[in-house]
Design a protein around this motif. Structure first.
Motif, PDB file in Angstrom:
ATOM      1  N   GLU A 148       0.187 -10.807 -24.112  1.00  0.00           N
ATOM      2  CA  GLU A 148       0.567  -9.522 -23.548  1.00  0.00           C
ATOM      3  C   GLU A 148       1.074  -9.732 -22.135  1.00  0.00           C
ATOM      4  N   PRO A 149       2.057  -8.905 -21.721  1.00  0.00           N
ATOM      5  CA  PRO A 149       2.536  -9.046 -20.349  1.00  0.00           C
ATOM      6  C   PRO A 149       1.435  -8.660 -19.366  1.00  0.00           C
ATOM      7  N   ALA A 150       1.487  -9.225 -18.205  1.00  0.00           N
ATOM      8  CA  ALA A 150       0.486  -8.937 -17.174  1.00  0.00           C
ATOM      9  C   ALA A 150       0.610  -7.472 -16.746  1.00  0.00           C
ATOM     10  N   PRO A 151      -0.529  -6.822 -16.473  1.00  0.00           N
ATOM     11  CA  PRO A 151      -0.459  -5.419 -16.047  1.00  0.00           C
ATOM     12  C   PRO A 151       0.226  -5.316 -14.691  1.00  0.00           C
ATOM     13  N   GLU A 152       0.935  -4.206 -14.509  1.00  0.00           N
ATOM     14  CA  GLU A 152       1.628  -4.004 -13.237  1.00  0.00           C
ATOM     15  C   GLU A 152       0.619  -3.648 -12.159  1.00  0.00           C
ATOM     16  N   LEU A 153       0.774  -4.241 -11.006  1.00  0.00           N
ATOM     17  CA  LEU A 153      -0.099  -3.965  -9.873  1.00  0.00           C
ATOM     18  C   LEU A 153       0.444  -2.764  -9.114  1.00  0.00           C
ATOM     19  N   PRO A 154      -0.451  -1.962  -8.537  1.00  0.00           N
ATOM     20  CA  PRO A 154       0.037  -0.822  -7.757  1.00  0.00           C
ATOM     21  C   PRO A 154       0.852  -1.327  -6.569  1.00  0.00           C
ATOM     22  N   GLU A 155       1.887  -0.564  -6.233  1.00  0.00           N
ATOM     23  CA  GLU A 155       2.762  -0.979  -5.146  1.00  0.00           C
ATOM     24  C   GLU A 155       2.059  -0.759  -3.817  1.00  0.00           C
ATOM     25  N   ARG A 156       2.036  -1.789  -3.004  1.00  0.00           N
ATOM     26  CA  ARG A 156       1.398  -1.703  -1.687  1.00  0.00           C
ATOM     27  C   ARG A 156       2.485  -1.529  -0.633  1.00  0.00           C
ATOM     28  N   PRO A 157       2.147  -0.808   0.417  1.00  0.00           N
ATOM     29  CA  PRO A 157       3.142  -0.667   1.481  1.00  0.00           C
ATOM     30  C   PRO A 157       3.354  -2.009   2.176  1.00  0.00           C
ATOM     31  N   SER A 158       4.555  -2.233   2.618  1.00  0.00           N
ATOM     32  CA  SER A 158       4.899  -3.477   3.295  1.00  0.00           C
ATOM     33  C   SER A 158       4.277  -3.490   4.687  1.00  0.00           C
ATOM     34  N   PRO A 159       3.660  -4.585   5.089  1.00  0.00           N
ATOM     35  CA  PRO A 159       3.100  -4.655   6.438  1.00  0.00           C
ATOM     36  C   PRO A 159       4.205  -4.609   7.497  1.00  0.00           C
ATOM     37  N   PHE A 160       5.404  -4.999   7.108  1.00  0.00           N
ATOM     38  CA  PHE A 160       6.515  -4.969   8.062  1.00  0.00           C
ATOM     39  C   PHE A 160       6.991  -3.537   8.336  1.00  0.00           C
ATOM     40  N   ALA A 161       6.760  -2.645   7.361  1.00  0.00           N
ATOM     41  CA  ALA A 161       7.129  -1.239   7.579  1.00  0.00           C
ATOM     42  C   ALA A 161       6.282  -0.652   8.707  1.00  0.00           C
ATOM     43  N   ALA A 162       4.999  -1.002   8.757  1.00  0.00           N
ATOM     44  CA  ALA A 162       4.123  -0.517   9.831  1.00  0.00           C
ATOM     45  C   ALA A 162       4.587  -1.076  11.163  1.00  0.00           C
ATOM     46  N   LEU A 163       5.029  -2.326  11.216  1.00  0.00           N
ATOM     47  CA  LEU A 163       5.537  -2.912  12.458  1.00  0.00           C
ATOM     48  C   LEU A 163       6.808  -2.210  12.903  1.00  0.00           C
ATOM     49  N   ALA A 164       7.665  -1.868  11.950  1.00  0.00           N
ATOM     50  CA  ALA A 164       8.904  -1.167  12.293  1.00  0.00           C
ATOM     51  C   ALA A 164       8.592   0.202  12.889  1.00  0.00           C
ATOM     52  N   ALA A 165       7.556   0.882  12.341  1.00  0.00           N
ATOM     53  CA  ALA A 165       7.168   2.186  12.864  1.00  0.00           C
ATOM     54  C   ALA A 165       6.656   2.054  14.279  1.00  0.00           C
ATOM     55  N   LEU A 166       5.896   1.023  14.605  1.00  0.00           N
ATOM     56  CA  LEU A 166       5.402   0.796  15.964  1.00  0.00           C
ATOM     57  C   LEU A 166       6.557   0.506  16.916  1.00  0.00           C
ATOM     58  N   LYS A 167       7.518  -0.233  16.451  1.00  0.00           N
ATOM     59  CA  LYS A 167       8.679  -0.575  17.276  1.00  0.00           C
ATOM     60  C   LYS A 167       9.460   0.710  17.628  1.00  0.00           C
ATOM     61  N   ASP A 168       9.624   1.581  16.623  1.00  0.00           N
ATOM     62  CA  ASP A 168      10.340   2.832  16.861  1.00  0.00           C
ATOM     63  C   ASP A 168       9.596   3.723  17.854  1.00  0.00           C
ATOM     64  N   LYS A 169       8.251   3.724  17.849  1.00  0.00           N
ATOM     65  CA  LYS A 169       7.449   4.534  18.765  1.00  0.00           C
ATOM     66  C   LYS A 169       7.632   4.063  20.193  1.00  0.00           C
ATOM     67  N   LYS A 170       7.736   2.762  20.387  1.00  0.00           N
ATOM     68  CA  LYS A 170       7.849   2.176  21.712  1.00  0.00           C
ATOM     69  C   LYS A 170       9.163   2.553  22.353  1.00  0.00           C
ATOM     70  N   GLN A 171      10.178   2.689  21.604  1.00  0.00           N
ATOM     71  CA  GLN A 171      11.510   2.933  22.175  1.00  0.00           C
ATOM     72  C   GLN A 171      11.712   4.348  22.477  1.00  0.00           C
TER      73      GLN A 171
END
Length: 171
Positions: A148-171
């Motif tokens: 059987e195919p492996a079960p799909e894992l829930p999609e996790r948010p990218s840790p880089f997306a959180a870094l991008a949000a912090l970068k946008d706050k700083k500017q």
């Protein structure tokens, strides 16, 4: 008869033995068919340049276990081995002058020490052991269980997306 006599007489012989006789070969293999046997022939001959040679032919069909489906199946062995006969340990370990050409490849026969002690059955078993593959597999086989195919894992948010949000706050 020892190998010195074999060489002197250009002796040849053949026979058939039960596969059960070869315990080193059977170690780790599945149960064998009761009628399974090993056919062999051995002879001393002269090579093209007159050098003494020992030729061995071995045929057998031991049961092996397919590493894909884990089912036993017969593995056909048909070995034709040629050995140069040498008289001393020094010749046994020396570099060879050159072998016979086969299909454009230079083939060097192994050497066999011509002595008063010769174990033909041990040599036959060595050739059988070398002819059985380390990981035997059917040419084509199906797995006994559907994979059987492996079960799909829930999609996790990218840790880089959180870094991008912090970068946008700083500017």
């Amino acid at each position: 008869m020892n190998l010195l006599e074999w060489r002197r007489l250009s002796y040849s012989t053949e026979g058939r033995l039960p596969l059960a006789r070869f315990s080193r070969l059977l170690d780790g293999l599945p149960e064998q068919l009761s009628q399974a046997g090993v056919s062999w022939s051995a002879r001393c001959v002269r090579g093209v340049r007159g050098e003494p040679r020992f030729e061995l032919e071995v045929k057998a069909d031991p049961q092996v276990e397919c590493q894909r489906c884990l089912e036993p199946f017969p593995w056909s062995i048909d070995v034709h081995a040629t050995f140069d006969l040498v008289d001393s340990e020094a010749e046994l370990n020396a570099d060879a002058p050159g072998g016979e050409e086969e299909d454009g490849m230079l083939e060097e026969p192994e050497r066999l020490l011509c002595s008063s002690r010769f174990d033909l059955l041990g040599l036959i078993e060595d050739e059988l052991v070398l002819a059985v593959p380390y990981v035997p597999r059917h040419a084509q086989c199906e797995l006994p269980v559907e994979v059987e195919p492996a079960p799909e894992l829930p999609e996790r948010p990218s840790p880089f997306a959180a870094l991008a949000a912090l970068k946008d706050k700083k500017q």
